[in-house]
Each structure stands twice: as structure tokens, then as C-alpha cells.
Enzyme design. Sequence first.
Site, short mmCIF file in Angstrom:
data_model
loop_
_atom_site.label_atom_id
_atom_site.label_comp_id
_atom_site.label_asym_id
_atom_site.label_seq_id
_atom_site.Cartn_x
_atom_site.Cartn_y
_atom_site.Cartn_z
N LYS A 23 -47.55 -26.48 108.45
CA LYS A 23 -47.90 -25.08 108.74
C LYS A 23 -47.28 -24.16 107.68
CE LYS A 23 -48.49 -26.29 113.55
NZ LYS A 23 -47.96 -26.41 114.89
N GLN A 72 -42.77 -24.58 118.15
CA GLN A 72 -43.33 -25.93 118.11
C GLN A 72 -42.95 -26.71 119.37
OE1 GLN A 72 -45.39 -27.16 115.54
NE2 GLN A 72 -45.66 -28.86 116.96
N ASP A 78 -50.81 -19.35 118.87
CA ASP A 78 -51.20 -20.66 119.41
C ASP A 78 -52.13 -20.49 120.61
OD1 ASP A 78 -50.33 -22.92 118.05
OD2 ASP A 78 -48.30 -22.82 118.88
#
Length: 282
Positions: A52, A96, A119
Site C-alpha cells: 500500500k 491493517q 477501507d
Amino acid sequence: MAVIMDGKALSIKLKNALKNEVDELKNSGVNPCLAVIIVGNNPASKIYVNNKKKSCEELGIKSLEYALPEETTEEELLGIIDELNKNEEVDGILCQLPLPSHICEKNVINAISPEKDVDAFHPENVGHIMIGDYTFLPCTPAGVMEILKEYEIDVAGKNCVVVGRSNIVGKPMTMLLLKENATVTVCHSRTQDLASFTKQADVLVSAVGKPNLITADMVKENAVVIDVAINRLDSGKLCGDVDFENVKEKASFITPVPGGVGPMTIATLMKNTVTSAKKKVK
Ligand code: NDP
């Protein structure tokens, strides 16, 4: 033999287009910025976070990394998220998953401002996805839809079977397919006779995490097969849920692992970050 759907090449194409948007944003004085939080030493998570970060660099998006030790408390993590929510420089916040077991994932997801939730895991954004009216795309399912679009596969009226019902893949995948007028069946670990469902699928999406779960005898002739899973074998090799070598002989289209859905997930995350930054343009 099936057409191998190249998610890597498509992700590069999408990221090139996004880079132009980032350049335009910068010209108007907006510098897109993504904050990425990782807690602990999960090797797979470290690889995902590095990928990322790398994509941010390629696109000229600023990335702020918070690599926190395993013993970080939930309170400490929530404190950092609170600061990032208030930090006007930051357009997107990503924590994450999975988190160490002493931290409640739900509390963390709920703490990220829905406005910066790139997200799209916050219940408010999940609700938007449910009603088909959303700003932030669910990254992995939206990546799958882009692949289908690129290969001109119209799911309207087709039998689509999604294997897996997680909040981050299976459920939003179902919603996006429904939005495009597919008839969707969702299978999971309690489904009896999985093959009887998968054999009916014109489009089969597998998001479980079990190598060789989907074998050629479970797939309809000429089906489109999308393998979302990422499994690491003892040999170190990556694979998905699908017995790729045999299923590719029967399917009309198939995604490989790696190089299929994975890169598209990251491209969508970048797109969400750019979307968030665009709100700042006066
Ligand atoms: P989860 O573990 O959260 O969900 C797995 C799902 O599979 C569950 O719904 C579970 O059912 C179901 N399942 C388990 N065993 C079976 C079985 N034998 N038959 C049918 N269904 C079964 O995983 P995620 O959704 O987070 O991820 C799924 C896979 O996708 C993983 O391999 C992950 O690494 C990968 N992934 C890939 C991404 C990418 O960018 N390509 C992004 C995110 C994930 P139940 O609900 O009943 O337990």
C-alpha cells in the site's frame, strides 16, 4: 482454455489514471494523504502495508505509517485514530487487520471517522454500500467488479455464487453483484453440498482461504471464476482457493493468484483516498 484475467495490468492502468488526478489535486493545492496503522508483526500484514505504501509513492500520495508494537493497548490505538481523525492533512485512515487479540476490531473500525474510512469498514459506510449509495467503495469487491467490467462480463441476470460471507469480502461482494442485477447465492462454512451451488454458477467468486477448495468438477463449463483468496503454501508459494491448473481448462475466464484480485484491492484503496482528498478542493 480460459482467458486469464490480468488484475496486475488493470491495476497499473487504473493507477496511471489516478496519478493524473493526484497531479491535478496537487496543482489545486491539495496533497492527498493516507495514514496506515499496523500493530504487531504479522508477516502477511507487513507485506500488505508495504504494498500500500509503495502504491502511494507511485501515485504521489503522501503516506504516514504508524508501525506499533504488539503490546500497544486498545486505548493507545484509539488515541492515535482520534488524532488522525482530527488531523486535516489526513484524507484516509487504514488500520491493517487482523489486530492482536487484546484489541477489539469492532471498536477500532467504529473509531475511524466514516469520512476518512477508505477501507469502507465503518458501519455507516457499510450501510451506504447496502443501499447502493456510497462514496467509498469496498476495496476488494469493487476490484472484482472492475475486473469483470474490463473483460466485458455483464452479470445482469446471471447466476453468481459467492463463497464466503465475511464483512470485508463476501457480504459487500454480494451487494455489488446485486446492484448490477445478478442473482446471487452466498455460501459459507455451514453450506451443505457446496458443489451443488458452485456448479450452477455463471460467475463464481471464492473468498474463503482454503487451497484447492474449488476443484474443476465443482465448476460449470465456461463459468467465470474469480479467486479472491490469498494462501501461502508451506513451499512459500501463493495460491487462492481454486485449483487453477485444472479449472482454467474448463472456465471461460479466470483470475490468477497472485496477479488477480490482490492488486485491484490496492488500486481501489488508492481511488478511495483520492476521492476523499477531492472533498478539499474549494
Ligand atoms: P474470513 O476468514 O473472514 O471469511 C472466510 C469465509 O469463508 C467465511 O464466511 C467462512 O464461513 C467461509 N468458509 C470457511 N470454510 C468454508 C468452506 N469449507 N466452505 C465454504 N465456505 C467456507 O476471510 P476474508 O473474507 O477476510 O478473506 C477470505 C480470503 O480472501 C482469505 O484468503 C484472504 O487472505 C483473502 N483476501 C484477499 C484480498 C485480496 O485483496 N485479494 C483481500 C481480503 C482478503 P463462516 O462465515 O461460516 O465462518
